[in-house]
Motif scaffolding. Structure first.
Motif, short mmCIF file in Angstrom:
data_model
loop_
_atom_site.label_atom_id
_atom_site.label_comp_id
_atom_site.label_asym_id
_atom_site.label_seq_id
_atom_site.Cartn_x
_atom_site.Cartn_y
_atom_site.Cartn_z
N UNK A 156 1.30 2.59 11.54
CA UNK A 156 1.91 1.61 10.65
C UNK A 156 0.85 0.56 10.34
N UNK A 157 0.59 0.33 9.05
CA UNK A 157 -0.37 -0.70 8.65
C UNK A 157 0.34 -2.04 8.53
N UNK A 217 0.84 -1.19 0.00
CA UNK A 217 0.00 0.00 0.00
C UNK A 217 0.88 1.24 0.00
N UNK A 218 0.32 2.31 -0.52
CA UNK A 218 0.84 3.66 -0.26
C UNK A 218 -0.05 4.23 0.82
N UNK A 219 0.55 4.70 1.89
CA UNK A 219 -0.21 5.19 3.04
C UNK A 219 0.49 6.43 3.59
N UNK A 249 -8.26 3.36 -3.59
CA UNK A 249 -7.68 4.40 -2.74
C UNK A 249 -8.79 4.96 -1.87
N UNK A 250 -8.50 5.15 -0.59
CA UNK A 250 -9.50 5.65 0.35
C UNK A 250 -8.90 6.76 1.21
N UNK A 309 -4.50 8.92 3.56
CA UNK A 309 -4.93 8.23 2.35
C UNK A 309 -4.15 6.92 2.24
N UNK A 310 -4.85 5.92 1.75
CA UNK A 310 -4.23 4.61 1.54
C UNK A 310 -4.63 4.12 0.16
#
Length: 188
Positions: free
Chosen positions: A175-176, A79-81, A145-146, A101-102
């Motif tokens: 941290x995801x 993911x991009x977070x 993307x959310x 945003x993720x």
């Protein structure tokens, strides 16, 4: 009763007690961290708690504090977070909302959960989240993307703590991680 039997029963009882303490250690430690803010653990607040803090802030004219936002992902989370804005200045006691945003850059659905902390660690007991994406697991479909909100406030009690009253900035970091269920599905 024979001394050997009594000794054996005592040893078995002690082993069972130690096993029980081993299972209880993680939830007890988690509870300790949430109550004390140890290790930068933030607090969970109700709307009523937030209303009280806001009323206090309005009546006493508390100062502002800078909040820095940080977003990371574990190595196995494609993911991009990141936070929408890296910093915000908030009135101590007033509710504020930040967005992260993720985006799932993989070709499979990924379910993750966010761990979090604040720095300096001793401010954790004053950083209160009213609503947060980190309270539940998040599943992102491939390419999805959310925007994820966190509603928070800094407790005015921070101004009375000798160790924390002069803090000018608190960093909120997430941290995801993949959930265990998602890891099991990926392995099968």
């Amino acid at each position: 009763m024979d001394a050997n039997i009594r000794t054996g029963l005592m040893a078995a009882g002690m082993a069972a007690g130690m096993l029980g303490l081993g299972y209880a250690a993680v939830p007890l430690y988690d509870m300790f961290c949430r109550v004390t803010g140890f290790g930068g653990t933030t607090q969970v607040a109700s709307e009523a708690d937030a209303d009280l803090a806001a009323a206090f802030a309005k009546s006493s004219g508390t100062r502002t504090i800078s909040i820095r936002f940080d977003g990371n992902v574990a190595r196995d989370v494609p993911w991009r977070f990141k936070p929408e804005y890296p910093t915000d200045t908030v009135q101590i006691g007033e509710r504020d909302m930040a967005f992260y945003t993720a985006r799932n850059d993989s070709d499979i659905p990924i379910t993750g959960t966010a761990s979090f902390n604040v720095e300096p660690e001793y401010t954790g007991k004053y950083f209160n989240k009213v609503q947060c994406f980190c309270f539940t697991e998040q599943t992102l479909q491939p390419g999805q993307e959310v925007r994820m909100p966190v509603l928070f406030y800094v407790d005015p009690a921070i101004l009375e703590d000798e160790n924390a009253k002069d803090v000018e900035q608190i960093t909120l970091s997430y941290t995801f991680h993949r959930t265990e269920d998602a890891e099991a599905e990926a392995a099968s």
